[in-house]
Design an enzyme around this catalytic site. Structure first.
Site, mmCIF file in Angstrom:
data_model
loop_
_atom_site.group_PDB
_atom_site.id
_atom_site.type_symbol
_atom_site.label_atom_id
_atom_site.label_comp_id
_atom_site.label_asym_id
_atom_site.label_seq_id
_atom_site.Cartn_x
_atom_site.Cartn_y
_atom_site.Cartn_z
ATOM 1 N N ASP A 70 142.804 66.508 -50.635
ATOM 2 C CA ASP A 70 142.879 65.760 -49.368
ATOM 3 C C ASP A 70 142.526 64.319 -49.733
ATOM 4 O O ASP A 70 141.352 63.990 -49.884
ATOM 5 C CB ASP A 70 141.874 66.339 -48.375
ATOM 6 C CG ASP A 70 141.938 65.635 -47.030
ATOM 7 O OD1 ASP A 70 143.018 65.122 -46.671
ATOM 8 O OD2 ASP A 70 140.896 65.573 -46.342
ATOM 9 N N ASP B 75 136.594 67.018 -45.396
ATOM 10 C CA ASP B 75 137.595 66.738 -46.438
ATOM 11 C C ASP B 75 137.660 67.878 -47.450
ATOM 12 O O ASP B 75 138.726 68.199 -47.977
ATOM 13 C CB ASP B 75 137.241 65.443 -47.180
ATOM 14 C CG ASP B 75 136.893 64.336 -46.226
ATOM 15 O OD1 ASP B 75 137.750 63.477 -45.985
ATOM 16 O OD2 ASP B 75 135.767 64.334 -45.698
ATOM 17 N N GLU C 206 147.979 66.376 -49.660
ATOM 18 C CA GLU C 206 148.381 66.119 -48.270
ATOM 19 C C GLU C 206 149.384 64.982 -48.243
ATOM 20 O O GLU C 206 149.192 63.939 -48.868
ATOM 21 C CB GLU C 206 147.171 65.762 -47.405
ATOM 22 C CG GLU C 206 147.551 65.676 -45.943
ATOM 23 C CD GLU C 206 146.352 65.415 -45.036
ATOM 24 O OE1 GLU C 206 145.467 66.283 -44.965
ATOM 25 O OE2 GLU C 206 146.309 64.335 -44.428
#
Lengths: 184, 184
Positions: A7, A141, A68
Site C-alpha cells: 500500500d 496501511d 495498489e
C-alpha cells in the site's frame, strides 16, 4: 503462492506477505510499515523506501507483488507522493523479474469484504478473520497491504488468464520495448 | 558544475548534460531521450527508465541532477506516468549521493527565456543560443532537459543557499528519517 502486498505512500508504505491458494485458508507471513521522515528530501525518501522494500523481498521471497493502483482523483499533493512510492515498489519487483499486479482500492475492498465501498474498519475486520489473526493489523496501511495480497491470491486465476492473453497478443504485435539513447 | 537535466516521462524521458558556471558560456555535453514502449507493463517501463538513467549517469558523471517538478494540474493519466518516471530519476541520483533539485516548468522557462509562459519553440531557440548549437535539439523533451540543466546552473547560487539553510534547520530539529520494519 506467496504474495507481497504494498500500500504505497511516502510517509507510510504498508507491506504484508500472505501465503496460500484461492479456496484454501490463507496464512500471514509478515506485516509492517516502511516509514520515511518528512524531514528528508523526496529523493532521499525514495531511496529509503527502496531499501525497505528490498529488505522485505530479501526476507520473505514472494513470488508475486501486488501494488495498489494509484488514482489522481484524491488529494493532489498526496497522490504525487503515492505515485512515486508505488513506482519504487514496482521497480524493485520488476527488477527481480517478479510479476507485478495493480489492483484498485475498490477491487481490493470488493474482493475482501464483498463491497467496493467498505470502510477501513470493515477491511481490517475481514483481513483479521481471513488470516485468523487475534486483532486487526495496525496501522490501516498494514491491513490494506494484507488485503491487497489476499485480493491478489483470490483474483489470481482470472488475472493470470488475462495476462496470458495480453502476452499472446503482444507476441503477435510489433516488437516490444527498447531503450534508445542519442549522444552528441 | 556538470548537471544532468531530466524531463521525465514514461514514453519519452528527455535527458541532457550541461557543463559550466553561471555568468560564463555553457557547454552541452550530451543530449538524448530514454524511450520505453507502451507495449510493456508500467513496472517493466520503470526498469527500462532506470537502466537508461543509470547509463547516462555512468557515461557523463554529473555532479548534480535537476528533474522537472511534476504537477497534477495537467492531464490526469499522463501525470501519473510522469510522477513515476521522475521518481525513478530521483532515486537513481540520490542512491549515488548526487544532490537532486526540482524545478517547475515555469521556473525553467523564466530562467531560460525570461518568461514563465514561453512556448516550446522559444525554449528551444534559447537553448540553441545559450549552448551555441546549430539547431534546436529534437524532440522537445530533449530540449527541455537541457533547459532544466541550464536553469539549474543559473539558479544554483540561490538554490544552494536555500538548501544549506534547510540543512542547518534540520540539524537543529528532530532526528532525520528512518526506515522501520515490523514483522510478526
Amino acid at each position: 503462492m506467496r504474495v507481497l502486498g504494498v500500500d504505497p505512500g511516502l510517509t507510510r508504505c504498508g507491506v504484508g506477505v500472505v501465503e496460500g491458494t484461492a479456496g484454501r485458508p490463507l496464512t500471514m507471513v509478515g506485516v509492517g510499515v516502511v516509514r520515511t521522515s518528512s524531514e528528508l528530501d523526496t529523493a532521499q525518501r525514495l531511496v529509503a523506501i527502496e531499501q525497505g522494500i528490498e529488505e522485505w523481498l530479501d526476507t520473505h521471497r514472494p513470488g508475486f507483488v501486488a501494488v495498489e493502483r494509484v488514482f489522481s482523483q484524491h488529494n493532489v499533493r498526496t497522490v504525487m507522493g503515492t505515485a512515486q512510492a508505488s513506482a519504487v515498489a514496482m521497480l524493485c519487483a520488476a527488477r527481480r523479474g517478479l510479476p507485478v499486479a495493480l489492483h484498485t482500492p475498490s477491487e481490493v475492498k470488493a474482493a475482501v469484504t464483498g463491497s467496493g465501498r467498505a470502510d477501513k474498519a470493515q477491511v481490517g475486520a475481514m483481513v483479521t478473520r481471513v488470516l485468523r489473526l487475534t486483532a486487526p493489523p495496525k496501522p490501516a496501511d498494514a491491513a490494506d497491504a494484507l488485503a491487497l495480497a489476499i485480493c491478489h491470491i483470490w483474483r489470481a486465476p482470472a488475472v493470470n488468464r488475462l495476462q496470458a492473453a495480453h502476452a499472446a497478443a503482444r507476441r503477435q504485435g510489433p516488437p516490444t520495448g527498447s531503450v534508445r539513447k542519442v549522444t552528441r
